[in-house]
Design a protein around this motif. Structure first.
Motif, PDB file in Angstrom:
ATOM      1  N   GLU A  50       0.860  -1.162   0.005  1.00  0.00           N
ATOM      2  CA  GLU A  50       0.055   0.091  -0.077  1.00  0.00           C
ATOM      3  C   GLU A  50       1.192   1.207  -0.061  1.00  0.00           C
ATOM      4  O   GLU A  50       2.065   0.970   0.475  1.00  0.00           O
ATOM      5  N   GLN A  51       0.313   2.419  -0.203  1.00  0.00           N
ATOM      6  CA  GLN A  51       0.972   3.739  -0.501  1.00  0.00           C
ATOM      7  C   GLN A  51       1.861   4.064   0.848  1.00  0.00           C
ATOM      8  O   GLN A  51       2.786   4.583   0.918  1.00  0.00           O
ATOM      9  N   ASN A  52       1.303   3.501   1.970  1.00  0.00           N
ATOM     10  CA  ASN A  52       1.794   4.021   3.377  1.00  0.00           C
ATOM     11  C   ASN A  52       2.511   2.851   4.090  1.00  0.00           C
ATOM     12  O   ASN A  52       2.487   2.634   5.078  1.00  0.00           O
ATOM     13  N   ARG A  53       2.817   1.757   3.168  1.00  0.00           N
ATOM     14  CA  ARG A  53       3.477   0.632   3.599  1.00  0.00           C
ATOM     15  C   ARG A  53       4.851   0.598   3.180  1.00  0.00           C
ATOM     16  O   ARG A  53       5.169   0.879   2.138  1.00  0.00           O
ATOM     17  N   ASN A  54       5.685   0.041   4.223  1.00  0.00           N
ATOM     18  CA  ASN A  54       7.010   0.227   3.625  1.00  0.00           C
ATOM     19  C   ASN A  54       7.603  -1.297   3.191  1.00  0.00           C
ATOM     20  O   ASN A  54       7.335  -2.322   3.763  1.00  0.00           O
ATOM     21  N   ALA A  55       8.314  -1.190   2.081  1.00  0.00           N
ATOM     22  CA  ALA A  55       8.955  -2.260   1.621  1.00  0.00           C
ATOM     23  C   ALA A  55      10.293  -2.515   2.459  1.00  0.00           C
ATOM     24  O   ALA A  55      10.827  -1.873   2.951  1.00  0.00           O
ATOM     25  N   THR A  56      10.581  -3.731   2.352  1.00  0.00           N
ATOM     26  CA  THR A  56      11.751  -4.315   3.307  1.00  0.00           C
ATOM     27  C   THR A  56      12.868  -5.104   2.703  1.00  0.00           C
ATOM     28  O   THR A  56      12.428  -5.742   1.541  1.00  0.00           O
ATOM     29  N   ALA A  57      14.082  -5.046   3.162  1.00  0.00           N
ATOM     30  CA  ALA A  57      15.124  -6.026   2.455  1.00  0.00           C
ATOM     31  C   ALA A  57      16.076  -6.378   3.584  1.00  0.00           C
ATOM     32  O   ALA A  57      16.126  -5.732   4.502  1.00  0.00           O
ATOM     33  N   THR A  58      16.535  -7.575   3.392  1.00  0.00           N
ATOM     34  CA  THR A  58      17.514  -8.177   4.409  1.00  0.00           C
ATOM     35  C   THR A  58      18.762  -8.571   3.900  1.00  0.00           C
ATOM     36  O   THR A  58      18.926  -9.018   2.622  1.00  0.00           O
ATOM     37  N   TYR A  59      19.855  -8.619   4.723  1.00  0.00           N
ATOM     38  CA  TYR A  59      21.050  -9.055   4.250  1.00  0.00           C
ATOM     39  C   TYR A  59      22.000  -9.572   5.123  1.00  0.00           C
ATOM     40  O   TYR A  59      21.409  -9.386   6.429  1.00  0.00           O
ATOM     41  N   SER A  60      22.907 -10.160   5.032  1.00  0.00           N
ATOM     42  CA  SER A  60      23.383 -10.746   6.156  1.00  0.00           C
ATOM     43  C   SER A  60      25.060 -11.056   5.788  1.00  0.00           C
ATOM     44  O   SER A  60      25.537 -11.354   4.590  1.00  0.00           O
ATOM     45  N   CYS A  61      25.962 -11.072   6.888  1.00  0.00           N
ATOM     46  CA  CYS A  61      27.188 -11.318   6.662  1.00  0.00           C
ATOM     47  C   CYS A  61      27.797 -11.974   7.921  1.00  0.00           C
ATOM     48  O   CYS A  61      27.332 -11.514   8.856  1.00  0.00           O
ATOM     49  N   ILE A  62      29.176 -12.829   7.777  1.00  0.00           N
ATOM     50  CA  ILE A  62      29.571 -13.208   9.054  1.00  0.00           C
ATOM     51  C   ILE A  62      30.895 -12.589   9.488  1.00  0.00           C
ATOM     52  O   ILE A  62      31.671 -12.409   8.421  1.00  0.00           O
ATOM     53  N   LEU A  63      30.933 -12.185  10.611  1.00  0.00           N
ATOM     54  CA  LEU A  63      32.403 -11.332  10.951  1.00  0.00           C
ATOM     55  C   LEU A  63      33.072 -11.884  11.935  1.00  0.00           C
ATOM     56  O   LEU A  63      32.654 -12.606  13.020  1.00  0.00           O
ATOM     57  N   ILE A  64      34.372 -11.500  12.016  1.00  0.00           N
ATOM     58  CA  ILE A  64      35.285 -11.919  13.213  1.00  0.00           C
ATOM     59  C   ILE A  64      34.969 -11.216  14.592  1.00  0.00           C
ATOM     60  O   ILE A  64      34.627 -10.326  14.518  1.00  0.00           O
ATOM     61  N   PRO A  65      34.833 -12.215  15.530  1.00  0.00           N
ATOM     62  CA  PRO A  65      34.424 -11.191  16.844  1.00  0.00           C
ATOM     63  C   PRO A  65      35.555 -10.382  17.248  1.00  0.00           C
ATOM     64  O   PRO A  65      36.880 -10.670  17.046  1.00  0.00           O
ATOM     65  N   GLN A  66      35.239  -9.203  17.555  1.00  0.00           N
ATOM     66  CA  GLN A  66      35.970  -8.130  17.895  1.00  0.00           C
ATOM     67  C   GLN A  66      35.364  -6.836  18.606  1.00  0.00           C
ATOM     68  O   GLN A  66      34.063  -6.848  18.017  1.00  0.00           O
ATOM     69  N   THR A  67      35.971  -5.779  18.886  1.00  0.00           N
ATOM     70  CA  THR A  67      35.357  -4.552  19.075  1.00  0.00           C
ATOM     71  C   THR A  67      35.610  -3.645  18.148  1.00  0.00           C
ATOM     72  O   THR A  67      37.125  -3.772  17.956  1.00  0.00           O
ATOM     73  N   VAL A  68      34.787  -3.126  17.322  1.00  0.00           N
ATOM     74  CA  VAL A  68      35.510  -1.998  16.320  1.00  0.00           C
ATOM     75  C   VAL A  68      35.094  -0.531  16.986  1.00  0.00           C
ATOM     76  O   VAL A  68      34.059  -0.451  17.495  1.00  0.00           O
ATOM     77  N   THR A  69      36.234   0.223  16.849  1.00  0.00           N
ATOM     78  CA  THR A  69      36.086   1.365  17.609  1.00  0.00           C
ATOM     79  C   THR A  69      35.282   2.354  16.917  1.00  0.00           C
ATOM     80  O   THR A  69      34.945   2.329  15.635  1.00  0.00           O
ATOM     81  N   ALA A  70      34.684   3.137  17.689  1.00  0.00           N
ATOM     82  CA  ALA A  70      33.457   4.348  17.228  1.00  0.00           C
ATOM     83  C   ALA A  70      34.071   4.922  15.878  1.00  0.00           C
ATOM     84  O   ALA A  70      35.140   5.272  15.785  1.00  0.00           O
ATOM     85  N   ASN A  71      33.244   5.147  15.177  1.00  0.00           N
ATOM     86  CA  ASN A  71      33.277   5.951  13.848  1.00  0.00           C
ATOM     87  C   ASN A  71      33.965   4.991  12.564  1.00  0.00           C
ATOM     88  O   ASN A  71      34.160   5.523  11.653  1.00  0.00           O
ATOM     89  N   TYR A  72      34.405   3.656  12.952  1.00  0.00           N
ATOM     90  CA  TYR A  72      35.009   2.778  11.960  1.00  0.00           C
ATOM     91  C   TYR A  72      34.159   1.958  11.364  1.00  0.00           C
ATOM     92  O   TYR A  72      34.194   1.512  10.482  1.00  0.00           O
ATOM     93  N   PHE A  73      33.022   1.562  12.269  1.00  0.00           N
ATOM     94  CA  PHE A  73      32.135   0.473  11.940  1.00  0.00           C
ATOM     95  C   PHE A  73      30.931   1.073  10.908  1.00  0.00           C
ATOM     96  O   PHE A  73      30.330   2.003  11.347  1.00  0.00           O
ATOM     97  N   ARG A  74      30.966   0.636   9.786  1.00  0.00           N
ATOM     98  CA  ARG A  74      30.209   1.242   8.685  1.00  0.00           C
ATOM     99  C   ARG A  74      29.427   0.162   7.909  1.00  0.00           C
ATOM    100  O   ARG A  74      29.922  -0.766   7.828  1.00  0.00           O
ATOM    101  N   VAL A  75      28.308   0.785   7.450  1.00  0.00           N
ATOM    102  CA  VAL A  75      27.450  -0.075   6.465  1.00  0.00           C
ATOM    103  C   VAL A  75      27.184   0.823   5.408  1.00  0.00           C
ATOM    104  O   VAL A  75      26.697   1.909   5.451  1.00  0.00           O
ATOM    105  N   SER A  76      27.460   0.568   4.108  1.00  0.00           N
ATOM    106  CA  SER A  76      27.159   1.172   2.859  1.00  0.00           C
ATOM    107  C   SER A  76      26.521   0.553   1.751  1.00  0.00           C
ATOM    108  O   SER A  76      26.587  -0.747   1.577  1.00  0.00           O
TER     109      SER A  76
END
Length: 586
Positions: free
Chosen positions: A243-269
């Protein structure tokens, strides 16, 4: 006769007791296999690994298996491949036998199987693991890492009802699920029926790590230094707007090595209609072993608004608050990153791996003189661009990258406070690309850029307070330089043989100009303007400040009503500088 009967009874009792003892020694326990062979039942601790990998390990091709028997090397098996045959039975690629029903052993298993690992898995404290940068192939499960460990396994009591080792693999990496909700504005020209996102990438995490199988439970940590290239995520599901006021959605996934990523370095593009969208986490992101993290993004026409990241046992949980990001033109697609958790960990092999498919290298994290030594000694076959803007160090050591002639462009660390002597000298192609970012820089030592390819206009950061000699010695492509306000002198040979230099702008109150400051040796065919209009008095000068230059080709901008003072000064007049052009400015 009576004695005979008593003897017979005693003999019968002895035989009975002997028979019981014989049964205990030789009759196999209920679950112990009569042939002594090691068999397997394999399951996963969660119904799925990645979205496309089914339950009960039905799509695992093989795994590595180890029995560490401290009582017998004969019955110790270091790393044996176990394959699933066409009938669904797991078969070891060499015969595995139990020593007996009661001998305790330590068992370790992992997926995927590494044929190059010849050591005993159970004794490995630094077993190398990694994830792929390209995880778009739904049928490729090699970025999963599953582990199983059982200490003190006794066949008699720990085998299952099928006389098999009951292996239940656990996830040792982290899973990131990205849920994108499209804003309803995407329905303005008709309901959004197809996924318009392309090039979904996750950046900032190290792709290499180590597993410690000697711990009570196997522990995976990111390498101290490793690849940090963006990870291309697997595409999941798309739900169209109804519907006009309903949102389409999409999903993605990936596997990463356990770690802590410092602020402002972790990004999704990602891209929508060739526009780049980036969300950057403003706080540290901790990727926990065996956890599934859910990142929810709402995408508008112009921005990405992040809700939160949640995590738990490969499902949901703790919240890490997000933020928002505008459209950007990110260069991550062509830049290969090496991340250092500890200074001094950079190696030639890491650089080779990062540059395997490109010519731009980014180094992130703490660096020291050992890392610069590795970079200086590196000898690639072609020129590269080196981005150290997110590397953390306060000093570029003396001769740090001297004669590292493979560097074409360099972005210096934003945290720099000092550039050492000849730090970047004798690199004929080298250009510094981020002068404006060096807001912490205070000291520039002698001869740092001798014979480099620095070009065009350079405005030294206002934070600079000290400049050594020979600053731009033989930098023949520079055309304009701005000297910051805190510097009250022009040091010797500062612009020596800058043959194309046309302008020097001084922001501070210069009180002294040292010998050969603007000297040149080639034919003087370039007009030079030196702006000294901030000077409140005529600067003291040493010999030959304009050696090799024709006075008529040099113009000094000075304060109003000060031109006559410059021309009349005995030192200036003694060097013929009164023949230069003087322009008074307000």
């Amino acid at each position: 006769m009576r004695k005979t009967n008593i003897f017979a009874m005693v003999l019968s009792a002895v035989l009975t007791l002997s028979g019981c003892s014989s049964d205990e020694a030789f009759t196999p326990p209920t679950n112990y296999p009569t042939d002594g062979k090691v068999r397997f039942t394999v399951n996963l601790s969660d119904a799925t690994t990645r979205a496309t990998l089914g339950s009960n390990a039905d799509l695992l091709s093989s795994f590595g298996f180890c029995i560490n028997n401290e009582a017998s090397t004969t019955y110790t098996y270091k790393n044996v491949e176990v394959k699933r045959n066409d009938g669904g039975v797991w078969e070891p690629q060499e015969q595995l036998l139990w020593q007996n029903a009661t001998q305790p052993v330590n068992i370790v298993a992992c997926f995927p199987y590494d044929p190059n690992e010849t050591g005993n898995l159970a004794n490995q404290s630094s077993y190398q693991v990694s994830v792929k940068a390209d995880q778009t192939d739904k049928s490729d499960y090699s970025s999963d890492f599953l582990v199983y460990k059982k200490t003190g396994f006794v066949p008699k009591k720990d085998l299952d009802n099928n006389s098999s080792v009951p292996i239940t693999f656990k996830h040792a990496f982290s899973l990131l699920d990205i849920h994108v909700k499209f804003g309803t504005e995407f329905n303005s020209n008709g309901l959004l029926a197809d996924n318009i996102i392309t090039d979904m990438k996750v950046s900032g995490s190290i792709l290499d790590g180590f597993c410690n199988f000697t711990a009570e439970e196997p522990v995976v940590k990111a390498a101290g230094a490793g690849r940090a290239d963006p990870v291309s995520a697997e595409t999941g599901t798309f739900t169209a707007a109804t519907e006009q006021n309903r949102n389409a959605t999409a999903t993605y996934s990936c596997i990463l090595i356990p770690q802590t990523v410092t602020a402002n370095y972790f990004r999704v593009s990602f891209k929508i209609n060739d526009k780049q969208y980036v969300w950057t986490s403003p706080s540290d992101v901790t990727l926990e072993q065996g956890k599934k993290h859910r990142l929810e993004l709402t995408v508008g026409k112009e921005t990405v608004i992040a809700g939160s990241i949640t995590l738990s046992d490969w499902t949901e949980g703790e919240t890490i608050t997000g933020g928002e990001a505008d459209m950007t033109t990110s260069a991550d697609a062509t830049t290969h990153t090496v991340s250092l958790l500890e200074a001094g960990q950079l190696t030639k092999e890491l650089i080779d791996e990062a540059l395997n498919t490109g010519s731009e290298l980014k180094i992130r994290g703490s660096i020291n003189s050992n890392d610069f030594a590795t970079l200086k000694e590196y000898k690639p076959s072609s020129l590269i661009n080196l981005d150290l803007s997110e590397a953390e160090t306060e000093e570029l050591p003396s001769e740090a990258l001297v004669r590292a002639s493979y560097i074409k462009e360099i972005a210096l660390p934003k945290t720099l406070k000092k550039i050492g002597m000849q730090a970047l000298a004798f690199n004929s192609e080298l250009v510094v690309t981020n002068w404006a970012d060096l807001t912490a820089l205070e000291i520039i030592s002698d001869d740092p850029f001798n014979s480099t390819g620095l070009t065009g206009r350079i405005e030294l950061p206002n934070s600079v307070k000290t400049i050594g000699t020979d600053l731009f010695h033989l930098c023949t492509k520079i055309e304009s330089v701005t000297v910051p306000e805190a510097v009250n002198y022009i040091n010797s040979h500062m612009f020596y043989c800058c043959d194309n230099l046309k302008e020097v702008i001084v922001k501070g109150n210069i009180t002294k100009i040292y010998t050969y400051a603007f000297a040149r040796e080639s034919e003087d065919n370039v007009k030079l303007t030196i702006d000294l209009s901030t000077c409140t008095s005529v600067p003291e000068i040493e010999d030959n400040i304009l050696f090799g230059r024709t006075p008529s080709n040099v113009t000094f901008k000075v304060k109003k009503d000060m031109a006559s003072a410059f021309k009349a000064d005995s030192d200036w007049k003694g060097q013929g500088l009164d023949q230069c052009n003087f322009v008074e400015v307000e």
